[in-house]
Scaffold this motif. Structure first.
Motif, short mmCIF file in Angstrom:
data_model
loop_
_atom_site.label_atom_id
_atom_site.label_comp_id
_atom_site.label_asym_id
_atom_site.label_seq_id
_atom_site.Cartn_x
_atom_site.Cartn_y
_atom_site.Cartn_z
N THR A 179 0.81 -1.21 0.00
CA THR A 179 0.00 0.00 0.00
C THR A 179 0.85 1.27 0.00
O THR A 179 0.37 2.33 -0.41
CB THR A 179 -0.92 0.02 1.24
OG1 THR A 179 -0.12 -0.09 2.42
CG2 THR A 179 -1.90 -1.14 1.18
N GLU A 180 2.04 1.18 0.48
CA GLU A 180 2.95 2.33 0.46
C GLU A 180 4.36 1.84 0.18
O GLU A 180 4.88 0.99 0.90
CB GLU A 180 2.90 3.10 1.78
CG GLU A 180 3.68 4.41 1.72
CD GLU A 180 3.47 5.27 2.96
OE1 GLU A 180 4.12 6.33 3.05
OE2 GLU A 180 2.67 4.86 3.83
N ASN A 181 4.94 2.36 -0.90
CA ASN A 181 6.26 1.92 -1.32
C ASN A 181 7.37 2.64 -0.57
O ASN A 181 7.13 3.62 0.15
CB ASN A 181 6.43 2.13 -2.84
CG ASN A 181 5.61 1.15 -3.66
OD1 ASN A 181 5.74 -0.06 -3.48
ND2 ASN A 181 4.76 1.67 -4.53
N TYR A 182 8.57 2.16 -0.79
CA TYR A 182 9.79 2.78 -0.24
C TYR A 182 9.95 4.16 -0.86
O TYR A 182 9.90 4.33 -2.08
CB TYR A 182 10.98 1.89 -0.57
CG TYR A 182 12.33 2.43 -0.15
CD1 TYR A 182 12.87 2.12 1.09
CD2 TYR A 182 13.08 3.24 -1.01
CE1 TYR A 182 14.12 2.60 1.47
CE2 TYR A 182 14.31 3.71 -0.64
CZ TYR A 182 14.83 3.40 0.60
OH TYR A 182 16.06 3.88 0.96
N ASN A 183 10.15 5.18 -0.01
CA ASN A 183 10.31 6.56 -0.50
C ASN A 183 11.32 7.27 0.39
O ASN A 183 11.00 7.73 1.49
CB ASN A 183 8.96 7.29 -0.47
CG ASN A 183 9.02 8.60 -1.24
OD1 ASN A 183 10.07 9.25 -1.33
ND2 ASN A 183 7.88 9.02 -1.79
N ALA A 184 12.54 7.36 -0.11
CA ALA A 184 13.61 7.96 0.68
C ALA A 184 13.42 9.46 0.87
O ALA A 184 13.80 10.01 1.91
CB ALA A 184 14.96 7.69 0.02
N LYS A 185 12.82 10.13 -0.11
CA LYS A 185 12.64 11.57 -0.01
C LYS A 185 11.70 11.93 1.14
O LYS A 185 11.88 12.95 1.81
CB LYS A 185 12.10 12.11 -1.33
CG LYS A 185 13.10 12.03 -2.48
CD LYS A 185 12.51 12.62 -3.75
CE LYS A 185 13.52 12.56 -4.89
NZ LYS A 185 12.97 13.12 -6.16
N GLU A 186 10.68 11.11 1.37
CA GLU A 186 9.74 11.35 2.46
C GLU A 186 10.14 10.60 3.73
O GLU A 186 9.36 10.52 4.68
CB GLU A 186 8.34 10.91 2.02
CG GLU A 186 7.79 11.73 0.87
CD GLU A 186 6.39 11.30 0.49
OE1 GLU A 186 5.84 10.40 1.18
OE2 GLU A 186 5.83 11.87 -0.46
N LYS A 187 11.35 10.03 3.73
CA LYS A 187 11.90 9.29 4.88
C LYS A 187 11.02 8.10 5.26
O LYS A 187 10.89 7.75 6.43
CB LYS A 187 12.09 10.21 6.09
CG LYS A 187 13.15 11.28 5.86
CD LYS A 187 13.42 12.07 7.12
CE LYS A 187 14.52 13.10 6.90
NZ LYS A 187 14.83 13.87 8.12
N HIS A 188 10.43 7.50 4.27
CA HIS A 188 9.68 6.25 4.48
C HIS A 188 10.56 5.12 3.96
O HIS A 188 10.47 4.70 2.82
CB HIS A 188 8.33 6.29 3.75
CG HIS A 188 7.48 5.09 4.06
ND1 HIS A 188 7.35 4.02 3.21
CD2 HIS A 188 6.72 4.80 5.15
CE1 HIS A 188 6.55 3.11 3.75
NE2 HIS A 188 6.15 3.57 4.93
N TYR A 189 11.45 4.63 4.85
CA TYR A 189 12.46 3.65 4.46
C TYR A 189 11.91 2.23 4.58
O TYR A 189 12.54 1.36 5.20
CB TYR A 189 13.71 3.79 5.33
CG TYR A 189 14.30 5.18 5.32
CD1 TYR A 189 14.79 5.75 4.16
CD2 TYR A 189 14.35 5.94 6.48
CE1 TYR A 189 15.33 7.02 4.14
CE2 TYR A 189 14.89 7.22 6.48
CZ TYR A 189 15.37 7.76 5.30
OH TYR A 189 15.91 9.02 5.29
N ALA A 190 10.74 2.00 4.04
CA ALA A 190 10.13 0.69 4.21
C ALA A 190 9.04 0.50 3.16
O ALA A 190 8.72 1.41 2.39
CB ALA A 190 9.53 0.56 5.61
N VAL A 191 8.46 -0.70 3.15
CA VAL A 191 7.26 -0.97 2.37
C VAL A 191 6.18 -1.43 3.34
O VAL A 191 6.46 -2.15 4.30
CB VAL A 191 7.51 -2.05 1.28
CG1 VAL A 191 8.41 -1.53 0.20
CG2 VAL A 191 8.09 -3.31 1.90
N ASP A 192 4.95 -0.99 3.12
CA ASP A 192 3.81 -1.41 3.94
C ASP A 192 3.00 -2.42 3.14
O ASP A 192 2.53 -2.12 2.04
CB ASP A 192 2.95 -0.20 4.30
CG ASP A 192 3.67 0.74 5.26
OD1 ASP A 192 4.60 0.28 5.95
OD2 ASP A 192 3.32 1.93 5.31
N ILE A 193 2.84 -3.62 3.72
CA ILE A 193 2.11 -4.70 3.05
C ILE A 193 0.84 -4.99 3.82
O ILE A 193 0.89 -5.29 5.02
CB ILE A 193 2.97 -5.97 2.93
CG1 ILE A 193 4.32 -5.65 2.29
CG2 ILE A 193 2.24 -7.05 2.15
CD1 ILE A 193 5.45 -5.58 3.25
#
Length: 289
Positions: A179-193
């Motif tokens: 539902t949410e991919n890895y996004n380094a710019k937004e500091k979301h260093y993960a994937v949400d499954i």
């Protein structure tokens, strides 16, 4: 001039003038010992005695354990212990420094405080290989079948006798929709499954649990350290099946998915992958579908 010579002769005469040292019995006045002495002999004897005494004292202090009883000198055993303790202290300081850097890295993993860096897929897989001296590397056909079975398995670990070919492959902790991919710019260093509640969460590779606790923002969190600096993070779990210090195998159930923590909007797994302290995109190495 004459008076000076007279004085010198007078001094020489005094030095060479003979005396008798007599030892008597006090009661009978019987003579027991007698010595013929001159002042020069007495001075020479005293000088030699003084030199011998100083030499003997120096030898005793320098080459015998008697020096340990003199204030200011330490014993040999004490010096040896001090040297050993100094080496141990130096080693402990180095170990503490390494541990501090390690714990700092773990804290950054938990808080996502590091910037992103690009990694090559082949280099990560190569780094995760086990030591060839410790395991049989002969490939067998059963490996590929076993991997497929583990991908579909929902419950418990199937890797009791897998070879190294399977050990360094990163397996999906769960299968589901991202539902949410890895996004380094937004500091979301993960994937949400997105997964159903209490879906088994499996270890992505062999390793050791280095963190398994409750956190306010991300609920039950478990972190597994793998070979050569690879770390996987699993957040928002409903419960944990492992404790800190436990060894886990690839595909082994380590937690149950849930909706715990403040930063969650529904049952899902927040999965992070780190290499040598830097976040990497898990979708580059794992197929979650």
């Amino acid at each position: 001039m004459k008076s000076k010579k007279k004085k010198e002769k007078k001094i020489a005469k005094k030095l060479l003038h003979k005396y008798r040292l007599v030892i008597l019995n006090e009661d009978t006045f019987e003579e027991r010992l007698s010595f013929k002495l001159t002042r020069l002999n007495v001075f020479v004897l005293l000088a030699i005695s003084t030199i011998l005494l100083i030499t003997a004292t120096t030898f005793l202090i320098a080459f015998t354990p008697l020096k340990e009883y003199i204030p200011g000198y330490s014993s040999t055993a004490l010096k040896k212990k001090a040297t050993i303790l100094n080496h141990k202290t130096d080693s402990l300081v180095k170990v503490i420094a390494v541990n501090e850097r390690y714990f700092t890295s773990i804290k950054k993993v938990l808080h996502g405080e590091l910037s992103s860096i690009d990694f090559n897929r082949d280099s990560i897989i190569e780094a995760a290989k086990l030591d060839v001296s410790e395991i049989d590397l002969a490939p067998i056909k059963a490996d590929s079948l076993l991997r497929q079975k583990v991908d579909k398995e929902d419950k418990y670990n199937l890797f009791e006798s897998a070879t190294s070919k399977a050990s360094f492959v990163l397996f999906p902790p769960v299968n589901g929709t991202i539902t949410e991919n890895y996004n380094a710019k937004e500091k979301h260093y993960a994937v949400d499954i997105v997964v159903a509640k209490n879906t088994p969460i499996k270890a992505t590779a062999d390793g050791i649990v280095i963190f398994a606790e409750w956190t306010t923002k991300t609920g039950f969190v478990i972190i597994v350290e793998h070979s050569h600096g690879l770390i996987s993070v699993y957040k928002h779990n409903a419960s944990l099946n492992k404790e800190q210090g436990d060894l886990v195998k690839a595909g082994e159930v380590i937690a149950m998915s849930g909706n715990t923590g403040e930063l969650t909007t529904g049952p899902h797994l927040h999965f992070e992958l780190w290499s040598d302290g830097y976040p990497i995109n898990p979708t580059n190495f794992i197929d979650f579908e």
